[in-house]
Design a protein around this motif. Structure first.
Motif, PDB file in Angstrom:
ATOM      1  N   LEU A 142      97.742  59.232   4.347  1.00  0.00           N
ATOM      2  CA  LEU A 142      96.362  59.104   4.816  1.00  0.00           C
ATOM      3  C   LEU A 142      96.251  59.294   6.330  1.00  0.00           C
ATOM      4  N   LEU A 143      97.166  58.682   7.083  1.00  0.00           N
ATOM      5  CA  LEU A 143      97.117  58.807   8.536  1.00  0.00           C
ATOM      6  C   LEU A 143      97.454  60.222   9.001  1.00  0.00           C
ATOM      7  N   SER A 144      98.371  60.895   8.305  1.00  0.00           N
ATOM      8  CA  SER A 144      98.713  62.274   8.673  1.00  0.00           C
ATOM      9  C   SER A 144      97.516  63.193   8.471  1.00  0.00           C
ATOM     10  N   ALA A 145      96.801  63.025   7.358  1.00  0.00           N
ATOM     11  CA  ALA A 145      95.611  63.839   7.108  1.00  0.00           C
ATOM     12  C   ALA A 145      94.570  63.600   8.199  1.00  0.00           C
ATOM     13  N   LEU A 146      94.373  62.336   8.566  1.00  0.00           N
ATOM     14  CA  LEU A 146      93.410  62.009   9.625  1.00  0.00           C
ATOM     15  C   LEU A 146      93.838  62.615  10.957  1.00  0.00           C
ATOM     16  N   ALA A 147      95.155  62.591  11.249  1.00  0.00           N
ATOM     17  CA  ALA A 147      95.666  63.146  12.502  1.00  0.00           C
ATOM     18  C   ALA A 147      95.415  64.646  12.584  1.00  0.00           C
ATOM     19  N   VAL A 148      95.593  65.351  11.467  1.00  0.00           N
ATOM     20  CA  VAL A 148      95.344  66.796  11.452  1.00  0.00           C
ATOM     21  C   VAL A 148      93.868  67.088  11.681  1.00  0.00           C
ATOM     22  N   VAL A 149      92.999  66.323  11.030  1.00  0.00           N
ATOM     23  CA  VAL A 149      91.551  66.531  11.184  1.00  0.00           C
ATOM     24  C   VAL A 149      91.104  66.253  12.620  1.00  0.00           C
ATOM     25  N   LEU A 150      91.658  65.182  13.216  1.00  0.00           N
ATOM     26  CA  LEU A 150      91.275  64.816  14.582  1.00  0.00           C
ATOM     27  C   LEU A 150      92.040  65.593  15.650  1.00  0.00           C
ATOM     28  N   GLY A 151      93.120  66.275  15.243  1.00  0.00           N
ATOM     29  CA  GLY A 151      93.951  66.992  16.210  1.00  0.00           C
ATOM     30  C   GLY A 151      94.732  66.054  17.109  1.00  0.00           C
ATOM     31  N   SER A 152      95.128  64.897  16.574  1.00  0.00           N
ATOM     32  CA  SER A 152      95.817  63.874  17.365  1.00  0.00           C
ATOM     33  C   SER A 152      97.322  63.885  17.118  1.00  0.00           C
ATOM     34  N   PHE A 153      98.074  64.316  18.119  1.00  0.00           N
ATOM     35  CA  PHE A 153      99.534  64.356  18.015  1.00  0.00           C
ATOM     36  C   PHE A 153     100.118  62.956  17.881  1.00  0.00           C
ATOM     37  N   TRP A 154      99.600  62.006  18.657  1.00  0.00           N
ATOM     38  CA  TRP A 154     100.192  60.667  18.674  1.00  0.00           C
ATOM     39  C   TRP A 154      99.863  59.898  17.402  1.00  0.00           C
ATOM     40  N   LEU A 155      98.694  60.146  16.806  1.00  0.00           N
ATOM     41  CA  LEU A 155      98.387  59.532  15.514  1.00  0.00           C
ATOM     42  C   LEU A 155      99.316  60.100  14.443  1.00  0.00           C
ATOM     43  N   PHE A 156      99.628  61.387  14.559  1.00  0.00           N
ATOM     44  CA  PHE A 156     100.561  61.998  13.614  1.00  0.00           C
ATOM     45  C   PHE A 156     101.945  61.359  13.743  1.00  0.00           C
ATOM     46  N   CYS A 157     102.360  61.083  14.964  1.00  0.00           N
ATOM     47  CA  CYS A 157     103.646  60.415  15.179  1.00  0.00           C
ATOM     48  C   CYS A 157     103.644  59.011  14.566  1.00  0.00           C
TER      49      CYS A 157
ATOM     50  N   ALA B 295      96.109  69.218   5.664  1.00  0.00           N
ATOM     51  CA  ALA B 295      95.367  67.960   5.482  1.00  0.00           C
ATOM     52  C   ALA B 295      95.379  67.526   4.015  1.00  0.00           C
ATOM     53  N   ILE B 296      95.077  68.447   3.093  1.00  0.00           N
ATOM     54  CA  ILE B 296      95.096  68.107   1.662  1.00  0.00           C
ATOM     55  C   ILE B 296      96.518  67.788   1.207  1.00  0.00           C
ATOM     56  N   THR B 297      97.497  68.471   1.795  1.00  0.00           N
ATOM     57  CA  THR B 297      98.910  68.188   1.478  1.00  0.00           C
ATOM     58  C   THR B 297      99.217  66.711   1.692  1.00  0.00           C
ATOM     59  N   TYR B 298      98.763  66.181   2.806  1.00  0.00           N
ATOM     60  CA  TYR B 298      99.059  64.790   3.135  1.00  0.00           C
ATOM     61  C   TYR B 298      98.279  63.814   2.242  1.00  0.00           C
ATOM     62  N   ILE B 299      97.077  64.178   1.842  1.00  0.00           N
ATOM     63  CA  ILE B 299      96.315  63.326   0.927  1.00  0.00           C
ATOM     64  C   ILE B 299      97.026  63.240  -0.433  1.00  0.00           C
ATOM     65  N   VAL B 300      97.497  64.379  -0.917  1.00  0.00           N
ATOM     66  CA  VAL B 300      98.247  64.384  -2.180  1.00  0.00           C
ATOM     67  C   VAL B 300      99.543  63.584  -2.017  1.00  0.00           C
ATOM     68  N   GLN B 301     100.141  63.661  -0.852  1.00  0.00           N
ATOM     69  CA  GLN B 301     101.353  62.897  -0.569  1.00  0.00           C
ATOM     70  C   GLN B 301     101.099  61.396  -0.760  1.00  0.00           C
ATOM     71  N   ALA B 302      99.939  60.915  -0.322  1.00  0.00           N
ATOM     72  CA  ALA B 302      99.586  59.504  -0.486  1.00  0.00           C
ATOM     73  C   ALA B 302      99.460  59.140  -1.965  1.00  0.00           C
ATOM     74  N   VAL B 303      98.892  60.041  -2.749  1.00  0.00           N
ATOM     75  CA  VAL B 303      98.750  59.803  -4.190  1.00  0.00           C
ATOM     76  C   VAL B 303     100.122  59.711  -4.855  1.00  0.00           C
ATOM     77  N   VAL B 304     101.048  60.564  -4.456  1.00  0.00           N
ATOM     78  CA  VAL B 304     102.404  60.552  -5.015  1.00  0.00           C
ATOM     79  C   VAL B 304     103.097  59.217  -4.705  1.00  0.00           C
ATOM     80  N   ALA B 305     102.892  58.701  -3.487  1.00  0.00           N
ATOM     81  CA  ALA B 305     103.494  57.410  -3.124  1.00  0.00           C
ATOM     82  C   ALA B 305     102.915  56.278  -3.973  1.00  0.00           C
ATOM     83  N   ALA B 306     101.622  56.321  -4.242  1.00  0.00           N
ATOM     84  CA  ALA B 306     100.992  55.297  -5.077  1.00  0.00           C
ATOM     85  C   ALA B 306     101.559  55.340  -6.497  1.00  0.00           C
ATOM     86  N   LEU B 307     101.807  56.537  -7.007  1.00  0.00           N
ATOM     87  CA  LEU B 307     102.398  56.684  -8.338  1.00  0.00           C
ATOM     88  C   LEU B 307     103.802  56.095  -8.374  1.00  0.00           C
TER      89      LEU B 307
END
Length: 399
Positions: A91-106, A170-182
């Motif tokens: 979830l945070l990675s997807a948000l970082a890509v949308v916002l263009g935030s390098f440090w949030l991605f880290c 961005a969608i890649t990271y959202i799907v990644q969150a779903v996989v972790a929940a599974l």
């Protein structure tokens, strides 16, 4: 620690293997995209691999706390805490890509490292409640779940990375969150024995256990195997891009690399039982050396792919073999403490290599990354050789 029934053992191993596959896919997504996204978002291109370094730092920083959770509340509670972090990284990675935030991605990749820290314990958890002669094979089989991760992870990236333009991945990271929940759902059914508080308190001092020559050898070989795998793999996708190769080619290379990392696990345990962990580790280090030499031979796609495949198999033999050596160095009641310490040292060392790879790649090129890899390889081979001579001399003295 009591031995579980055969049915319980098989159930645990099956669930841990599936969870290994799902969690491994999460890590593959980070490794396949981390340096690419880092290169896009970083204020300085030399920081391109910093997100992956932060991922490794997260692993090292969270291994001991997760070990404390496992010791106090059981491994399953640590598993569920880790998968919660796995949801956060997506979830945070997807948000970082949308916002263009390098440090949030880290920050996001730090939580990914926390998830990976828990996943590391799956291999040891597989040996809980299992007869000693079967522990190496149980550990190895669960590691084999990573084969599916080698397929799921890269394909997840390939089929989702362009679904939300201009926010690539961005969608890649959202799907990644779903996989972790599974994965959390799968792990909820794991049932593992836990030593009594009295036995845990009565274990030998950690300082005594870690001074054993076999433990020192195991930890050095595991650290070198994992550090070099991460050191080379972290740079490879970006190096391929710098050499004019496509993202699809890099994704496919990562896919075969991860398959090569985990596919041997279905027979590595048998090899350890037959030939001994030391010989399997030695074979792994030699294959990593072959990987480096293949990379130095050229920069065509075939060179990258073959180098990554050899690197994966070498890592498997080196890391699984070293993990089996660790199992020989502690008692059941000491397991979580010793295993957490082992992984902390391994991944603390790996963090240094991860950051150095990005700096070396950007400043000096792909060849320099490969040449530097020979130094820790030589160290590990020397340590193994000295330990083998020491063990042989001890055997002669006992006779």
């Amino acid at each position: 620690m009591p031995v579980l029934s055969l049915r319980q053992q098989r159930g645990n191993i099956a669930r841990l293997t599936v969870a290994q596959a799902l969690a491994g896919a999460n890590s593959v997504v980070v490794y396949a995209t981390g340096s690419i996204v880092g290169n896009i978002l970083a204020p300085d291109k030399s920081l391109a691999t910093l997100p992956i370094t932060v991922f490794v730092v997260g692993m090292a920083a969270c291994i001991l706390p997760m070990g404390v959770i496992a010791r106090r509340y059981g491994r399953r509670m640590a598993f569920l805490a880790g998968t919660g972090c796995g949801v956060l990284v997506g979830l945070l990675s997807a948000l970082a890509v949308v916002l263009g935030s390098f440090w949030l991605f880290c920050l996001a990749t730090f939580f990914g490292g926390a998830y990976a820290a828990v996943v590391l314990s799956f291999r040891f958890a597989a040996a809980d409640g299992v007869e000693p002669k079967m522990r190496a094979r149980s550990l190895s089989f669960v590691m084999g779940g990573g084969v599916a991760a080698g397929v799921i992870g890269p394909q997840l990236v390939t089929y989702t990375m362009d679904l939300w333009q201009p926010f690539t991945f961005a969608i890649t990271y959202i799907v990644q969150a779903v996989v972790a929940a599974l994965s959390a759902v799968v792990l909820f059914g794991v049932r593992l024995p836990q030593p009594s508080a009295k036995k845990v308190a009565g274990g030998r001092p950690l300082s005594f256990i870690v001074r054993q020559p076999r433990f020192i050898t195991a930890i050095i070989c595991a650290a070198v195997s994992y550090m070099l795998m991460n050191f080379i793999m972290t740079s490879a996708p970006l190096a391929m891009q710098m050499c004019g190769h496509t993202q699809d080619a890099a994704n496919l290379g990562m896919q075969w690399h991860v398959i090569a990392m985990y596919l041997p696990s279905f027979f590595t345990g048998r090899l350890i039982t037959r030939f001994g962990a030391g010989r399997v580790v030695t074979a792994g280090l030699l294959m990593i050396a072959m990987s480096v030499m293949t990379g130095l031979a050229g920069i065509d796609v075939a060179h990258f792919w073959l180098s990554l495949i050899l690197l994966g198999v070498g890592w498997n033999f080196g890391f699984v073999g070293a993990s089996a050596m660790v199992l020989e160095c502690h008692r059941p009641e000491e397991a979580t403490r010793v295993q957490s310490f082992n992984d902390f040292i391994v991944f603390g060392t790996m963090a240094v290599g991860s950051f150095a790879s990005g700096t070396l790649l950007v400043s000096y090129g792909w060849d320099m990354v490969l040449w530097v890899s020979f130094a820790p390889l030589i160290l590990a081979v020397l340590v193994l050789s000295v330990t083998a001579v020491f063990n042989q001399a001890s055997s002669i003295d006992r006779v």
